[in-house]
Design a protein around this motif. Structure first.
Motif, PDB file in Angstrom:
ATOM      1  N   VAL A   1      30.430  24.840 -17.200  1.00 14.45           N
ATOM      2  CA  VAL A   1      31.067  25.005 -18.514  1.00 14.45           C
ATOM      3  C   VAL A   1      30.224  24.337 -19.583  1.00 14.45           C
ATOM      4  O   VAL A   1      29.761  23.213 -19.415  1.00 14.45           O
ATOM      5  CB  VAL A   1      32.518  24.460 -18.549  1.00 14.45           C
ATOM      6  CG1 VAL A   1      33.454  25.391 -17.806  1.00 14.45           C
ATOM      7  CG2 VAL A   1      32.617  23.041 -17.978  1.00 14.45           C
ATOM      8  N   GLY A   2      30.027  25.053 -20.676  1.00 16.37           N
ATOM      9  CA  GLY A   2      29.191  24.529 -21.752  1.00 16.37           C
ATOM     10  C   GLY A   2      29.515  25.165 -23.083  1.00 16.37           C
ATOM     11  O   GLY A   2      30.481  25.929 -23.193  1.00 16.37           O
ATOM     12  N   MET A   3      28.714  24.824 -24.074  1.00 19.82           N
ATOM     13  CA  MET A   3      28.985  25.270 -25.449  1.00 19.82           C
ATOM     14  C   MET A   3      27.778  25.954 -26.081  1.00 19.82           C
ATOM     15  O   MET A   3      27.660  25.991 -27.301  1.00 19.82           O
ATOM     16  CB  MET A   3      29.400  24.064 -26.310  1.00 19.82           C
ATOM     17  CG  MET A   3      30.574  23.279 -25.761  1.00 19.82           C
ATOM     18  SD  MET A   3      30.970  21.870 -26.785  1.00 19.82           S
ATOM     19  CE  MET A   3      32.032  20.939 -25.653  1.00 19.82           C
TER      20      MET A   3
ATOM     21  N   THR B   1      25.709  17.233 -16.424  1.00 20.50           N
ATOM     22  CA  THR B   1      25.777  15.834 -16.862  1.00 20.50           C
ATOM     23  C   THR B   1      27.111  15.200 -16.478  1.00 20.50           C
ATOM     24  O   THR B   1      27.238  13.986 -16.450  1.00 20.50           O
ATOM     25  CB  THR B   1      25.613  15.701 -18.388  1.00 20.50           C
ATOM     26  OG1 THR B   1      26.620  16.474 -19.002  1.00 20.50           O
ATOM     27  CG2 THR B   1      24.256  16.161 -18.854  1.00 20.50           C
ATOM     28  N   ASN B   2      28.086  16.039 -16.234  1.00 23.99           N
ATOM     29  CA  ASN B   2      29.425  15.550 -15.868  1.00 23.99           C
ATOM     30  C   ASN B   2      30.118  16.630 -15.064  1.00 23.99           C
ATOM     31  O   ASN B   2      29.796  17.806 -15.190  1.00 23.99           O
ATOM     32  CB  ASN B   2      30.245  15.259 -17.146  1.00 23.99           C
ATOM     33  CG  ASN B   2      30.367  16.491 -18.038  1.00 23.99           C
ATOM     34  OD1 ASN B   2      29.465  16.809 -18.823  1.00 23.99           O
ATOM     35  ND2 ASN B   2      31.475  17.185 -17.916  1.00 23.99           N
TER      36      ASN B   2
ATOM     37  N   ALA C   1      33.293  18.925 -14.660  1.00 24.51           N
ATOM     38  CA  ALA C   1      34.196  19.455 -15.680  1.00 24.51           C
ATOM     39  C   ALA C   1      35.557  18.763 -15.604  1.00 24.51           C
ATOM     40  O   ALA C   1      35.941  18.214 -14.572  1.00 24.51           O
ATOM     41  CB  ALA C   1      34.343  20.966 -15.494  1.00 24.51           C
TER      42      ALA C   1
END
Ligand code: 8IG
Length: 277
Positions: free
Chosen positions: A214-216, A239-240, A242
């Motif tokens: 999941v990203g932007m 990086t994390n 979700a």
């Protein structure tokens, strides 16, 4: 040409491809390089790759190029650079991503990609920092993007522009990346509008519809890159985990720190992949 924002892309009557062509001329003038071969957008965590790819011949603020806007966020470098690889290829490195959540519309978001295409680049490498859904993944792990789900409800395409998105994230380039690191896993990237992170329910939805990351960013850029006829390679740095996959709240600070720790490893991976292109 431009309205009160000073950005010509904010004038609805402007042709975004003409603005990209003007931007490419700016880049040729600023770099002294007529054509670039490869373009690379650096997302959070990927910044150090630039030094390893080759010799930086010129660095300049993105704001010197037509249609580029100021970066909104810490951790996103607002510079462009031209790098010469050992093989003699010219790489345009874009450290100045405009995000959809900044609210300037899809034209502004994909301007760097259209500009890269106008400089001659046939390969677009898109990188980002993102949240992971697959339980086998750990923060700090890079993964290949195999496909995407565009959840922004928007598109960089205007009018009845029907573009095929089969093999959008080139199988050939993913295979090539795996010759450098056979352990690279891959997944489907879901672009959310942001800037808020997802709710755990939204992450469960993303998982249910076939998403793994999941990203932007990235999805709208990949669509524009395909429209421009480029071959696309996508990398996410997880990086994390979700929201809801990790039990602790997500913090922007944590994201920046995971990026910083992973940076040496993923930067060298990315540089080796670009060297093999
Ligand atoms: I770094 O968990 C990063 N960017 N949407 N969700 C979304 N974007 C992100 C995330 C995340 N982590």
């Amino acid at each position: 040409m431009s309205d009160t924002t000073g950005n010509p892309l904010d004038d609805p009557s402007a042709d975004p491809f003409e603005v990209a062509a003007a931007a490419a001329e700016d880049i040729a003038r600023l770099t002294g390089v007529e054509r670039h071969d490869i373009a690379l957008t650096l997302g959070s965590g990927w910044g150090k790759a630039a030094e390893l790819i080759g010799e930086t011949t010129v660095t300049f603020p993105a704001t010197e190029v037509t249609g580029f806007s100021k970066p909104a966020l810490e951790g996103h470098v607002g510079t462009l650079r031209s790098v010469l690889t050992p093989k003699g290829r010219r790489v345009l490195i874009i450290g100045a991503r405009t995000h959809y959540y900044e609210g300037h519309g899809a034209r502004r978001v994909v301007h760097s990609v259209r500009t890269a295409a106008a400089t001659g680049a046939r390969t677009m490498v898109l990188t980002n920092g993102a949240g992971g859904i697959k339980h086998t993944w750990k923060p700090g792990q890079p993964v290949l993007i195999s496909d995407h789900i565009n959840l922004t409800g928007d598109s960089p395409l205007e009018g009845a522009t029907f573009i095929d998105l089969t093999d959008l994230y080139s199988m050939r380039l993913r295979d090539l990346a795996r010759t450098i690191d056979p352990s690279l896993d891959e997944g489907v990237y879901c672009q959310f509008r942001g800037p808020q992170y997802e709710t755990p329910a939204e992450v469960r939805m993303a998982k249910a519809i076939g998403g793994h990351i999941v990203g932007m960013s990235t999805a709208l850029e990949a669509i524009a890159a395909r429209q421009a006829g480029m071959e696309i390679l996508g990398f996410s740095l997880i990086t994390n985990m979700a929201a809801g996959i990790q039990t602790t709240p997500l913090s922007h600070q944590e994201v920046i720190e995971a990026g910083r720790e992973a940076e040496p490893v993923i930067s060298s991976l990315l540089a080796r992949v670009i060297g093999a292109l």
